[in-house]
Structure formats: C-alpha cells, structure tokens
Write a protein that holds these residues in place. Sequence first.
Motif, short mmCIF file in Angstrom:
data_model
loop_
_atom_site.label_atom_id
_atom_site.label_comp_id
_atom_site.label_asym_id
_atom_site.label_seq_id
_atom_site.Cartn_x
_atom_site.Cartn_y
_atom_site.Cartn_z
N LEU A 250 0.81 -1.22 0.00
CA LEU A 250 0.00 0.00 0.00
C LEU A 250 0.84 1.27 0.00
N ALA A 251 2.10 1.19 0.44
CA ALA A 251 2.96 2.38 0.39
C ALA A 251 3.12 2.86 -1.04
N PHE A 252 3.19 1.92 -1.99
CA PHE A 252 3.30 2.31 -3.40
C PHE A 252 2.00 2.89 -3.92
N GLU A 253 0.88 2.37 -3.41
CA GLU A 253 -0.43 2.84 -3.87
C GLU A 253 -0.75 4.23 -3.34
N ARG A 254 -0.36 4.52 -2.11
CA ARG A 254 -0.84 5.73 -1.46
C ARG A 254 0.06 6.95 -1.63
N SER A 255 1.32 6.75 -1.99
CA SER A 255 2.27 7.86 -1.94
C SER A 255 2.54 8.51 -3.28
N GLY A 256 2.06 7.90 -4.36
CA GLY A 256 2.44 8.38 -5.68
C GLY A 256 1.82 9.72 -6.04
N PRO A 257 2.34 10.33 -7.10
CA PRO A 257 1.82 11.65 -7.51
C PRO A 257 0.38 11.63 -7.98
N GLU A 258 -0.19 10.44 -8.24
CA GLU A 258 -1.62 10.38 -8.59
C GLU A 258 -2.50 10.77 -7.43
N ARG A 259 -1.98 10.80 -6.21
CA ARG A 259 -2.75 11.25 -5.05
C ARG A 259 -2.71 12.76 -4.91
N VAL A 260 -2.04 13.41 -5.85
CA VAL A 260 -1.91 14.87 -5.82
C VAL A 260 -2.41 15.50 -7.12
N LEU A 261 -2.25 14.78 -8.23
CA LEU A 261 -2.36 15.41 -9.55
C LEU A 261 -3.57 14.97 -10.37
N SER A 262 -4.55 14.30 -9.75
CA SER A 262 -5.72 13.86 -10.52
C SER A 262 -6.48 15.02 -11.15
N THR A 263 -6.42 16.19 -10.50
CA THR A 263 -7.14 17.36 -11.02
C THR A 263 -6.18 18.49 -11.40
N PHE A 264 -4.90 18.15 -11.58
CA PHE A 264 -3.92 19.20 -11.84
C PHE A 264 -4.21 20.01 -13.09
N MET A 265 -4.68 19.32 -14.15
CA MET A 265 -4.93 20.04 -15.40
C MET A 265 -5.97 21.15 -15.21
N LEU A 266 -6.84 21.01 -14.20
CA LEU A 266 -7.80 22.07 -13.87
C LEU A 266 -7.08 23.27 -13.27
N LEU A 267 -6.11 23.01 -12.40
CA LEU A 267 -5.33 24.09 -11.82
C LEU A 267 -4.57 24.83 -12.91
N GLN A 268 -4.03 24.07 -13.85
CA GLN A 268 -3.33 24.66 -15.00
C GLN A 268 -4.29 25.53 -15.82
N ALA A 269 -5.47 24.99 -16.10
CA ALA A 269 -6.44 25.72 -16.92
C ALA A 269 -6.89 27.01 -16.24
N ALA A 270 -7.15 26.93 -14.93
CA ALA A 270 -7.55 28.13 -14.19
C ALA A 270 -6.44 29.15 -14.15
N SER A 271 -5.21 28.68 -13.99
CA SER A 271 -4.05 29.58 -13.98
C SER A 271 -3.92 30.31 -15.31
N ASP A 272 -4.04 29.55 -16.41
CA ASP A 272 -3.93 30.17 -17.74
C ASP A 272 -5.05 31.17 -17.98
N ALA A 273 -6.27 30.80 -17.57
CA ALA A 273 -7.41 31.70 -17.76
C ALA A 273 -7.25 32.98 -16.95
N MET A 274 -6.73 32.85 -15.74
CA MET A 274 -6.54 34.02 -14.88
C MET A 274 -5.44 34.92 -15.44
N ALA A 275 -4.36 34.29 -15.93
CA ALA A 275 -3.27 35.08 -16.51
C ALA A 275 -3.72 35.83 -17.75
N ALA A 276 -4.67 35.26 -18.50
CA ALA A 276 -5.17 35.90 -19.73
C ALA A 276 -6.31 36.86 -19.46
#
Length: 379
Positions: A250-276
Amino acid sequence: MALPRLVPRSGTDPSGHDELRAEVRRFLAEQRAAGAFTPSVDAWLSGWDEAFTAALAERGWLGMTVPVEYGGHGRSFLERFVVTEELLAAGAPVAAHWIADRQIVPSLLKYGTEAQRRHFLPRIVAGECFFGIGMSEPDSGSDLASVRTRAVQVDGGWRLTGAKVWTSGAHLAHAFIALVRTAPVDPAHRHAGLSQFIVDLRGPGVEIRPIRSMNGAHHFNEVILDDVFVPDDMVFGEIGDGWRQCTSELAFERSGPERVLSTFMLLQAASDAMAAGRLPRDANLGRLVGRVAGLHQMSSAVADALQRHEPAEVPAAVVKVLGTTTEGDIAEFAHLATDHTTDFAELAAAAVDQRPGFTIRGGTNEVLRGVIARGLGMR
C-alpha cells in the motif's frame, strides 16, 4: 503557474532529472498535437488507452525500476517518479498499465517467485499485461481485516470463493492479486490467516460485473470468484503472510503523484485563464499552487525512501490524506470559478463528479489518519 514550472529547469532540478523531464514533456506535446489524447481528470484511473501505453513502453517508460534481467530498464524510483508526474500533470490516459507498473512490479520483485517474475515482469514492461487489485470487499469498507473471500487447499492448488469490489479495470485486465482467508478468523488476531493469490481474471469461475459511476463512467467492477482454481505456482508470497505483504504494498499505492495530480490540469487551466484575464484574480489559486508544490516535495521524498528500501507506510498515508484533500479543493475551486462559457467547464464538472472518490480509494482518509496517529505513537 503550473506545477511543472515549479520544478526548476536548466540543471537545477534537485532530483537531477531535468533532461528526462523535458523529454517526457516533448513526447506529451507531440502526442497532443497528433490528437492521441485529450487531457482529462482522473486519467490514471479511467483513461484506459492501450495504444498510449504501448507508446510509453516503446520509449522505455514502463517498468523503469524493473531489473534488466527481467526485461526492465534498471532505473531509479525517482526517475520513474519524474515520468509519472509529467504524465499525470498532462492528464494523459495511463490507466491500462498504471496498477501493474505502480504496485504489481515492486510487489513481484519483493514477494514473487522467480517463475512469477520471469512470466509477468517482461510482459508488464512491454505494456502487454494489465493488473487489478483484489483487496476491497462488499460491506467491508476500508476494513481489510474483515475479508471473507476464502481459499481452500486442493490437489495442485487452491479454490477461491468470494467477491471483490471497486476493482478498477477488472473488465479489461488480465489478472489481479487477491487478498483472501486461508485460515479461520481468530478474533484476537484478525490480521492472521490472510494470504495472497494471483488470479486469472479471464479464467473459469470468474464473473466481472460493472459498477457505473453517477456520470455513467465504467472503470469500477465487482469481481465474483465462484470456486476459482488457482494453481500452487500462483500463490503470491507466503501463505498466512498476506496482511504484511498487503500493507507494505500500500505504500506504493498511497504515496504516488496520482494522489496529488488527478485534477492538476484544472489548476493549470484556471491559472492560464486568470493570466489571460478571462477569470478574476483569486488568491486561492496561489494557495493551491503552493500546496501542490509542497506535496510534490513530499511525494518525491517517499519515492526516495522506497528507492532506499526504507519503510514508508506512514509518510505514504500522510501524502495520501493531504494530496487527495488538495485534489478535491482544486475541483471545487475550478467549479466555482468557471461558468458554462469557460473552456475548462467540462473538466471542472467531471472533477466534481469524481471528487467523492478521491478521499476513499486507497483507504479512506479517516482510516489513514488512524494509521498516521499510530505510526507517530499517538494515543
């Protein structure tokens, strides 16, 4: 304002892998330009694309930590971390190989027999063998000690009867590793008498029933095992040692970047929209970027610990709790920030649909807080 830019460039990446990171970004840009994929939330769970998996295998980005003698590339956990982080940040469709590469590979290397390693590892590396996880059961929640699926020893192997649930990709995968009871329950030692088996998901006696999400998506399944025969050479690890094997996995299952980045592309999109100037400025965006940056450091530190073969169950639980909470907060932020005309409105809606699962899968955050408290010696 994207996380990839928070990772220093030009030879200053503290992990020393900026060239590899740049190579993965070029590949992803080429794939997107060719229309090979459209970024999506939770793509590591629901984005099943065997052609994309084959393209990664061709570049040596599957089975990166598998020793060369088993058909792998003998690279480090940190190098694998760099590749997977970039794939997740881009919302790439990696579900087909994700569980096999993330979880089954290190488990096989640690607990598998020589024959099992030589059979499965080269196929995983080539992107030709896909796995699921057979842990959770109906009515059990996150209490794995309540497993009721049983295995009875017979001539030449074992007979398994029971059910597993929330098995991602079981309808497409070739096999899963099932946690089952091989001895009667001892109320004083509930974790005893558990064992693991490699089960052919396409074999006789296996029935796979789809579990559809509220939005109609199908990646979860219930797997019914009706007197399924598993030969002795598919016993995984030691009989009766299933609990210890499972918790280390379970250490491999719980610690990976997928526990952080499942919605990252939304953060990117909001950042780009705000910058524009398409969205009003909001300090909460900066707070979320800061949280993701901190979690990047924490998750990479766990990868480093795993590379050194150090115990990482408690740090992994911390990353999972903080990471999945942040993923949900990103989904909520993007959903509130967008409207029906914003270019990421569809992504935001999908993220809100998926949000309830973020803190449940891989062990509920409530249970993991208990794991953390016990690990820190708290009462």
